[in-house]
Design a protein around this motif. Sequence first.
Motif, mmCIF file in Angstrom:
data_model
loop_
_atom_site.group_PDB
_atom_site.id
_atom_site.type_symbol
_atom_site.label_atom_id
_atom_site.label_comp_id
_atom_site.label_asym_id
_atom_site.label_seq_id
_atom_site.Cartn_x
_atom_site.Cartn_y
_atom_site.Cartn_z
ATOM 1 N N THR A 148 0.830 -1.197 0.000
ATOM 2 C CA THR A 148 0.000 0.000 0.000
ATOM 3 C C THR A 148 0.873 1.259 0.000
ATOM 4 N N ARG B 36 -6.664 7.868 -2.472
ATOM 5 C CA ARG B 36 -7.811 7.015 -2.174
ATOM 6 C C ARG B 36 -7.912 5.880 -3.196
ATOM 7 N N ALA C 165 -7.886 1.884 -2.479
ATOM 8 C CA ALA C 165 -8.912 0.977 -3.006
ATOM 9 C C ALA C 165 -8.275 -0.198 -3.743
ATOM 10 N N ARG C 166 -7.249 0.086 -4.545
ATOM 11 C CA ARG C 166 -6.597 -0.993 -5.309
ATOM 12 C C ARG C 166 -5.880 -1.990 -4.405
ATOM 13 N N THR C 167 -5.235 -1.514 -3.376
ATOM 14 C CA THR C 167 -4.420 -2.417 -2.555
ATOM 15 C C THR C 167 -5.185 -3.045 -1.391
ATOM 16 N N LEU C 168 -6.242 -2.410 -0.944
ATOM 17 C CA LEU C 168 -6.920 -2.920 0.239
ATOM 18 C C LEU C 168 -8.222 -3.672 -0.052
ATOM 19 N N THR C 169 -8.721 -3.554 -1.266
ATOM 20 C CA THR C 169 -9.973 -4.253 -1.572
ATOM 21 C C THR C 169 -9.751 -5.431 -2.519
ATOM 22 N N GLY C 170 -8.499 -5.734 -2.743
ATOM 23 C CA GLY C 170 -8.157 -6.940 -3.492
ATOM 24 C C GLY C 170 -8.557 -6.876 -4.891
#
Length: 129
Positions: free
Chosen positions: A24, A120, A124-129
């Motif tokens: 992230t 943001r 979204a890309r790294t934490l929501t898979g």
Amino acid sequence: MAVKTADAGLEERWRDILSVHARTMCEIDRVLHPHGLGASDFEVLDILATATPAQGEQCRVQNLVGRVHLSQSALSRLIGRLEKDGLLERSVCMEDRRGVYVTLTRKGRDLHAEVLPLQRGALARTLTG
């Protein structure tokens, strides 16, 4: 044997957390680099930009220490760099001359607003898979 299994599970979870954090931070650094910012720079700007009205527009540097994952000296250097770039201003607390306030400048607010969607999006890309 159960202790070793529990320890191995904790270790694996810890390494997963570190891996997600590293990915992230790297992604945030990548998207913000063209704007002259890193993840820690953005974090300071974001904290200052989202300060509640009750806190006013100023924030004591000491209040940033617990919220930004940097040492006191690294945070001081970062603040100095952001001030040199015209993104924030420092001032002495009149009630306690040991205290230092930091305030976003108009340039800092504008840059924060410009890069906020990029940060943001990286989250979204790294934490929501």
